[in-house]
Write an enzyme that holds these catalytic residues in place. Sequence first.
Site, PDB file in Angstrom:
ATOM      1  N   ASP A   6       4.997 -67.328 -72.946  1.00  0.00           N
ATOM      2  CA  ASP A   6       3.913 -67.053 -72.003  1.00  0.00           C
ATOM      3  C   ASP A   6       3.730 -65.546 -71.909  1.00  0.00           C
ATOM      4  OD1 ASP A   6       2.064 -66.991 -69.913  1.00  0.00           O
ATOM      5  OD2 ASP A   6       3.628 -67.088 -68.384  1.00  0.00           O
ATOM      6  N   GLY A   8       1.785 -62.527 -70.495  1.00  0.00           N
ATOM      7  CA  GLY A   8       0.856 -62.065 -69.478  1.00  0.00           C
ATOM      8  C   GLY A   8       0.545 -60.594 -69.657  1.00  0.00           C
ATOM      9  N   THR A  10       1.479 -58.150 -67.841  1.00  0.00           N
ATOM     10  CA  THR A  10       2.612 -57.289 -67.487  1.00  0.00           C
ATOM     11  C   THR A  10       3.889 -57.690 -68.209  1.00  0.00           C
ATOM     12  OG1 THR A  10       1.644 -56.932 -65.290  1.00  0.00           O
ATOM     13  CG2 THR A  10       3.966 -56.358 -65.570  1.00  0.00           C
ATOM     14  N   GLY A 107      -9.205 -68.291 -69.533  1.00  0.00           N
ATOM     15  CA  GLY A 107      -7.912 -67.711 -69.864  1.00  0.00           C
ATOM     16  C   GLY A 107      -6.882 -68.776 -70.183  1.00  0.00           C
ATOM     17  N   ASP A 109      -3.739 -68.878 -69.710  1.00  0.00           N
ATOM     18  CA  ASP A 109      -2.807 -69.098 -68.603  1.00  0.00           C
ATOM     19  C   ASP A 109      -3.372 -70.047 -67.570  1.00  0.00           C
ATOM     20  OD1 ASP A 109      -4.728 -67.088 -68.104  1.00  0.00           O
ATOM     21  OD2 ASP A 109      -3.505 -66.191 -66.516  1.00  0.00           O
TER      22      ASP A 109
END
Length: 257
Positions: A6, A8, A10, A107, A109
Amino acid sequence: MLLAIDCGNTNTVFSIWDGTRFIATWRCATDHKRTADEYFVWLSSLMTVTRTEATITEAIISSTVPRVVFNLRVLCNRYFECRPLVVGKPECALPVMPRVDQGTTVGPDRLVNTVGAHDRYGGDLIVVDFGTATTFDVVDTDGAYVGGVIAPGVNLSLEALHMAAAALPHIDVAKPIKAIGTNTVACMQSGVYWGYIGLVEGIVREVRRERERPCKVIATGGLASLFAQGTDLFHSIEDDLTMHGLVLINDYNKETA
């Protein structure tokens, strides 16, 4: 075994699923310059230190940073001899397709969180993800993503406040003892904390009004548990929602192949 990744804005999280549970989870800072070789050295070192024995045969990637995907693909191809599924790409099927405006790209996510949340809680959900951005994903009765809301993330707002106002310090997010601050840091913490509580409650109220039906609210992301202390809005706090969704999507693609 499945390597679920995963990525992201950050952090990037790597988890190993053995078919029944996650046996290991690690994270690193997201960096598009990190090569496949660097990823492998980092991963293999952690597996050795933690005595994690795993033979990776499958991989799935969700990434909100497109520039990172290439090196993650190479990692899986070169070192684990498998072709990873990439959420959002045409070859990666979803249990239920999103229902949004034509031409809209959702997105990865958000798609993964939708799948994971629907599996655990059914439909008519609002998934609040406290990440780099604070996102609200609306899940229909059948599990389809039908839209949502994107707001600036908590830490992003703090950083912008610090950069725009020279006299204001950089602070950590914390629940203040009281709403009325008696020093600069306490004032800022109160504004951010209770401001975001108000933002979340207000957006959820409007989404429920538009949907004209009850909606359970599921919170995820690193700051979810902190903000849950200031409101009774959340039905549940989920730490592994994204990883759970990745496992489900990988299983679905194997079943429908």
